[in-house]
Write a protein that holds these residues in place. Structure first.
Motif, PDB file in Angstrom:
ATOM      1  N   HIS A 142       0.896  -1.285  -0.048  1.00 15.40           N
ATOM      2  CA  HIS A 142       0.058  -0.233  -0.027  1.00 15.40           C
ATOM      3  C   HIS A 142       0.683   1.194  -0.266  1.00 15.40           C
ATOM      4  O   HIS A 142       0.381   2.214  -0.192  1.00 15.40           O
ATOM      5  N   THR A 143       2.133   1.074   0.363  1.00 13.92           N
ATOM      6  CA  THR A 143       2.944   2.266   0.200  1.00 13.92           C
ATOM      7  C   THR A 143       3.897   2.467  -1.070  1.00 13.92           C
ATOM      8  O   THR A 143       4.752   3.135  -1.173  1.00 13.92           O
ATOM      9  N   GLU A 144       3.580   1.467  -2.198  1.00 10.57           N
ATOM     10  CA  GLU A 144       4.408   1.511  -3.267  1.00 10.57           C
ATOM     11  C   GLU A 144       4.214   2.871  -4.017  1.00 10.57           C
ATOM     12  O   GLU A 144       5.494   3.375  -4.639  1.00 10.57           O
ATOM     13  N   ALA A 145       3.120   3.569  -3.980  1.00  9.03           N
ATOM     14  CA  ALA A 145       3.304   4.980  -4.637  1.00  9.03           C
ATOM     15  C   ALA A 145       4.083   5.977  -4.076  1.00  9.03           C
ATOM     16  O   ALA A 145       4.604   6.850  -4.453  1.00  9.03           O
ATOM     17  N   LEU A 146       3.773   5.813  -2.492  1.00  4.67           N
ATOM     18  CA  LEU A 146       5.000   6.623  -1.712  1.00  4.67           C
ATOM     19  C   LEU A 146       6.298   6.405  -1.978  1.00  4.67           C
ATOM     20  O   LEU A 146       7.094   7.347  -2.050  1.00  4.67           O
ATOM     21  N   THR A 166       7.625   5.176  -4.566  1.00  6.88           N
ATOM     22  CA  THR A 166       8.017   5.837  -5.720  1.00  6.88           C
ATOM     23  C   THR A 166       8.074   7.380  -5.591  1.00  6.88           C
ATOM     24  O   THR A 166       9.226   7.995  -6.303  1.00  6.88           O
ATOM     25  N   ALA A 167       7.281   8.180  -4.965  1.00  7.61           N
ATOM     26  CA  ALA A 167       7.129   9.631  -4.663  1.00  7.61           C
ATOM     27  C   ALA A 167       8.536   9.888  -4.025  1.00  7.61           C
ATOM     28  O   ALA A 167       9.103  10.694  -4.435  1.00  7.61           O
ATOM     29  N   LEU A 168       8.751   9.207  -2.983  1.00  5.98           N
ATOM     30  CA  LEU A 168      10.061   9.356  -2.231  1.00  5.98           C
ATOM     31  C   LEU A 168      11.430   9.192  -2.960  1.00  5.98           C
ATOM     32  O   LEU A 168      12.274  10.170  -3.177  1.00  5.98           O
ATOM     33  N   TYR A 169      11.385   8.310  -3.738  1.00  6.38           N
ATOM     34  CA  TYR A 169      12.541   7.933  -4.656  1.00  6.38           C
ATOM     35  C   TYR A 169      12.748   9.092  -5.739  1.00  6.38           C
ATOM     36  O   TYR A 169      13.700   9.632  -5.991  1.00  6.38           O
ATOM     37  N   ASP A 170      11.832   9.350  -6.350  1.00  8.04           N
ATOM     38  CA  ASP A 170      11.652  10.558  -7.433  1.00  8.04           C
ATOM     39  C   ASP A 170      12.175  11.739  -6.505  1.00  8.04           C
ATOM     40  O   ASP A 170      12.891  12.575  -7.295  1.00  8.04           O
ATOM     41  N   SER A 221      22.018  15.595   4.698  1.00  4.89           N
ATOM     42  CA  SER A 221      21.435  14.564   3.872  1.00  4.89           C
ATOM     43  C   SER A 221      20.197  15.169   2.950  1.00  4.89           C
ATOM     44  O   SER A 221      19.388  15.752   3.695  1.00  4.89           O
ATOM     45  N   SER A 222      20.297  15.131   1.540  1.00 10.73           N
ATOM     46  CA  SER A 222      19.411  15.672   0.850  1.00 10.73           C
ATOM     47  C   SER A 222      18.312  14.822   0.868  1.00 10.73           C
ATOM     48  O   SER A 222      17.053  15.267   0.912  1.00 10.73           O
ATOM     49  N   SER A 223      18.213  13.456   1.099  1.00  6.65           N
ATOM     50  CA  SER A 223      17.215  12.513   1.282  1.00  6.65           C
ATOM     51  C   SER A 223      16.391  12.884   2.647  1.00  6.65           C
ATOM     52  O   SER A 223      15.190  12.880   2.445  1.00  6.65           O
ATOM     53  N   ARG A 224      17.161  13.243   3.582  1.00  4.23           N
ATOM     54  CA  ARG A 224      16.525  13.458   4.836  1.00  4.23           C
ATOM     55  C   ARG A 224      15.349  14.594   4.810  1.00  4.23           C
ATOM     56  O   ARG A 224      14.539  14.734   5.490  1.00  4.23           O
ATOM     57  N   LEU A 225      15.357  15.608   3.703  1.00  9.90           N
ATOM     58  CA  LEU A 225      14.353  16.854   3.487  1.00  9.90           C
ATOM     59  C   LEU A 225      13.281  16.145   3.187  1.00  9.90           C
ATOM     60  O   LEU A 225      12.090  16.835   3.556  1.00  9.90           O
ATOM     61  N   SER A 226      13.021  14.805   2.740  1.00  9.60           N
ATOM     62  CA  SER A 226      11.572  14.234   2.552  1.00  9.60           C
ATOM     63  C   SER A 226      11.079  13.950   3.911  1.00  9.60           C
ATOM     64  O   SER A 226       9.934  14.069   3.710  1.00  9.60           O
ATOM     65  N   ALA A 284      14.156   5.086   0.489  1.00 11.15           N
ATOM     66  CA  ALA A 284      12.857   5.400   0.142  1.00 11.15           C
ATOM     67  C   ALA A 284      11.899   4.376   0.731  1.00 11.15           C
ATOM     68  O   ALA A 284      10.782   4.658   1.337  1.00 11.15           O
ATOM     69  N   PHE A 285      12.448   2.913   0.758  1.00 12.06           N
ATOM     70  CA  PHE A 285      11.369   2.132   1.461  1.00 12.06           C
ATOM     71  C   PHE A 285      11.609   2.559   2.746  1.00 12.06           C
ATOM     72  O   PHE A 285      10.477   2.181   3.480  1.00 12.06           O
ATOM     73  N   GLU A 286      12.726   2.788   3.454  1.00 10.23           N
ATOM     74  CA  GLU A 286      12.643   2.912   5.055  1.00 10.23           C
ATOM     75  C   GLU A 286      11.901   4.199   5.339  1.00 10.23           C
ATOM     76  O   GLU A 286      11.256   4.036   6.530  1.00 10.23           O
ATOM     77  N   TYR A 287      12.137   5.219   4.468  1.00 16.85           N
ATOM     78  CA  TYR A 287      11.596   6.443   4.845  1.00 16.85           C
ATOM     79  C   TYR A 287       9.871   6.114   4.914  1.00 16.85           C
ATOM     80  O   TYR A 287       8.997   6.657   5.511  1.00 16.85           O
ATOM     81  N   ALA A 288       9.437   5.201   3.664  1.00 13.49           N
ATOM     82  CA  ALA A 288       7.924   5.096   3.201  1.00 13.49           C
ATOM     83  C   ALA A 288       7.326   4.177   4.707  1.00 13.49           C
ATOM     84  O   ALA A 288       6.228   4.538   5.127  1.00 13.49           O
ATOM     85  N   PHE A 289       8.329   3.343   5.287  1.00 14.71           N
ATOM     86  CA  PHE A 289       7.720   2.774   6.443  1.00 14.71           C
ATOM     87  C   PHE A 289       7.577   3.767   7.576  1.00 14.71           C
ATOM     88  O   PHE A 289       6.652   3.507   8.433  1.00 14.71           O
TER      89      PHE A 289
END
Length: 688
Positions: A60-64, A66-70, A471-476, A673-678
């Motif tokens: 159920h988080t697959e769209a999230l 993908t959004a996080l990865y993007d 961390s630029s990823s952390r901005l998400s 992205a997977f861990e952030y989605a979790f």
């Protein structure tokens, strides 16, 4: 969100083959020991079933995801260039290209306007492999031959190759089972490399003559003590090759004239239990950083011709409030790296006059480290700097004039404005009254009403200082209203060597109670609440995660434990496992009942109980040589059997990687992205 904690119905039972271990009169029954047999098809089936379950539970988080990865990818300048550094007549650098997962290593001769020469395109080497990483990458002194090593499994066992940069032809010999270190003799013909034993310990040093059969290689040194690692390096002056031997608490260094690579190594000072030292060369002098009668280390010097301890003379004395982390020598300067009041400092000393000054840094909490400085004859120091709000920045600092040039700040695409974010340094109070620093970052405008989602991370082992970085990823997370914090707990060296000593051996539980104190402080100060608090840690930081949720499970809402070291007693008792014997100087020897009882009392796997636990995402790597895949697998199985809640429990094992997870920047982003989605899902921010 809460989901059923039941694994797939076809997952093999984890109760079939109990293992009994009796030691010190304690009969330990391990129902999940069978998971350590990776050659058993049932084990692989079990891991794959857990992976399938994790995929289903996160569908159920697959769209999230993908959004996080993007988002994460969009912040990265995919086609980019490192800051070139000069060595001899060449400028060396790496670059990346959009759509390619790995760096391309290049150089230019004479000037940066010269034509580019590609040394090695890692993308080409990785093309046919699910996993790929480089170990060694070393150009010969005459800049004509490249030695490089590759690992295609994640096991950290590398194959060493040699490339003629003039003809672009590979030499016929390849050397398997090597470790990271590779050093050239100054004859451009001799190469020194280390090989691994069955437990992944570098224990032998070999000398290889380029173009010859590896069967002719000369064994230069064999370290028989299983608690020591063997490493090889070269002084910046390129005058000496250093053979470095070290356990967790003791070291010994040998040196060899790099112009006489077939000669014999000479010991500087034979090992003495508990005494550590490192060596830096300058002219006719060795500078020696040592902890002998100096808990926070001191700097000594001696002549190359009389290197033994009785000839050492003091340069920088021991200080109770300052940790000396090391020095770098250049023609006219010493660069002194220290840590004071929990923050790293860089001090410059003129060797001739003794005059000193310190480099100033702008943020309240930050990281600074030496960058590429291969040239000895220079008055410029290249260093890198980052903070929770400052992207990694590379500076050239002029040691005489004190001027500094920003050579590059890592681009963050998409309009990152650092003034929209803030970082602070807080202090929590531990159970024994000790003040524990916390670094924290958040988007401005956050109110402390006790409802902010907050991610608290920590490590607290091996004396490693967990300094904050960007961390630029952390901005998400930050842009969705989350706060991120780092607990600088005992077991690291942030406040000096005593900080480390007070978080190891029979004081290890300070690490865990410090982390809990930091979590409680953040709640008390209104930054978050137990219902909004998530925590994360990897490897020994994963042990931290397991220990604190056993001690205080209701304090945390969600946990990410990456490649967690959780089966402490079983692992360190097993001499055949990588690192086990070496680890006894960090955690203690469980063959000693005193340590056995202490370690068993906090070991996360041994202390799983029938009670409610937070939501958990646990990861592992099938080829992990540092924390065996079965540690997270066994821990998950035991939690499934005993926990009384219906919270999420997921195990995700990378079946083609090791301790560091996926290779290649795109696959690494997907894991992030997977861990952030979790986490966002657990915070009910999946739509935010």
């Amino acid at each position: 969100m809460n989901y059923s904690s039941n694994p797939p119905l076809d997952a093999p039972s984890a109760e079939k083959r109990p293992h009994v271990l009796s030691i010190h009169g304690d009969r330990r029954v391990d129902d999940y020991y069978w998971l350590s047999d990776r050659d058993d098809p049932q084990v692989i089936a079990y891991l794959e079933a857990e992976n399938a379950y994790t995929t289903a539970m996160m569908q159920h988080t697959e769209a999230l995801q993908t959004a996080l990865y993007d988002e994460m990818l969009a912040r990265i300048q995919e086609t980019d260039l490192s800051v070139p550094y000069r060595k001899g007549d060449f400028y060396y650098y790496s670059r990346t290209e959009a759509g390619k997962a790995y760096p391309i290593y290049c150089r230019k001769q004479g000037s940066l306007d010269a034509s580019e020469e590609v040394l090695l395109d890692q993308n080409e080497l990785a093309a046919d492999h699910e996993f790929f990483t480089l170990g060694a990458l070393a150009v010969s002194p005459n800049h004509q031959i490249l030695a490089y090593s590759t690992d295609t499994t994640g096991s950290e066992r590398y194959t060493l190759c040699f490339l003629d940069l003039t003809t672009r032809q590979l030499y016929p010999e390849t050397i398997p089972e090597t470790y990271y270190g590779v050093v050239w003799g100054n004859d451009n013909q001799t190469v020194f490399y280390t090989q691994l034993d069955a437990a992944n310990r570098p224990f032998k040093l070999f000398r290889h003559s380029l173009g010859s059969a590896i069967s002719d290689d000369v064994l230069v040194y064999h370290e028989p003590d299983d608690s020591y690692f063997l490493g090889i390096g070269k002084t910046r002056s390129e005058a000496y090759i250093l053979l470095e031997l070290g356990s967790k608490v003791t070291s010994e260094v040998h040196f060899l004239d790099a112009n006489q690579p077939t000669g014999d190594f000479q010991v500087i000072q034979p090992r003495s239990p508990g005494i550590e030292y490192t060596v830096e060369h300058h002219s006719s002098v060795f500078y020696i950083t040592t902890n002998e009668d100096a808990l926070n280390f001191k700097l000594m010097k001696t002549t190359v011709t009389s290197p033994a301890k009785q000839h050492w003379e003091p340069v920088i004395p021991h200080r109770e409030d300052v940790l000396l982390e090391g020095v770098s020598a250049f023609t006219n300067h010493l660069v002194i790296y220290e840590r004071e009041a929990g923050l790293p400092t860089v001090r410059i000393r003129q060797i001739a006059t003794g005059e000193e000054h310190e480099i100033a840094f702008p943020d309240a909490t930050y990281s600074v480290g030496e960058d590429a400085n291969p040239e000895f004859n220079t008055a410029i120091l290249r260093y890198s700097y980052t903070s929770l709000v400052t992207p990694r920045s590379v500076f050239d600092y002029h040691l005489d004039t004190r001027e500094q040039e920003l050579k590059k700040e890592t681009p963050v695409l998409g309009g990152y404005e650092r003034q929209n974010y803030a970082s602070d340094r807080l202090m929590a109070t531990a159970t024994d009254g000790t003040k524990v620093p916390i670094s924290i970052v958040y988007k401005k405008g956050i109110e402390r009403k006790g409802t902010n989602p907050l991610l608290l991370t920590g490590y607290g082992s091996y004396g490693y200082s967990y300094d904050p970085g960007f961390s630029s990823s952390r901005l998400s997370l930050l842009d969705r209203g989350a706060v991120v914090a780092i607990a600088h707990i005992r077991g690291g060296s942030e406040i000096g060597r005593r900080w480390y000593e007070d978080g190891k051996f029979l004081k290890k539980t300070n690490t865990f109670t410090d982390f809990i104190a930091c979590a409680e402080h953040l709640i008390e100060q209104g930054w978050t609440s137990a219902d909004h608090l998530a925590i994360s840690g990897g490897s020994a930081g994963g042990l931290l995660m397991g220990a604190v949720i056993n001690l205080h499970p209701d304090l945390f809402h969600a946990v990410v434990a990456d490649v967690p070291f959780v089966d402490v007693v079983t692992t360190i008792l097993d001499d055949s496992l990588p690192l086990s014997i070496l680890e006894r100087e960090e955690w203690g020897d469980p063959n000693d009942k005193l340590y056995y009882d202490y370690m068993k009392a906090y070991s996360p796997y041994d202390n799983v109980q029938a009670k409610a636990y937070p939501n958990l995402l646990i990861t592992g790597g099938l080829n992990d040589s540092r924390v065996s895949y079965w540690e997270p697998a066994k821990w998950t199985a035991k939690l499934r059997a005993l926990k009384t809640d219906t919270n999420t429990l997921l195990l995700k094992t990378n079946m083609g990687a090791g301790h560091g997870g996926a290779s290649g920047r795109y696959e690494s982003l997907k894991e992030g992205a997977f861990e952030y989605a979790f986490l966002l899902d657990q915070w009910n921010l999946a739509e935010g």
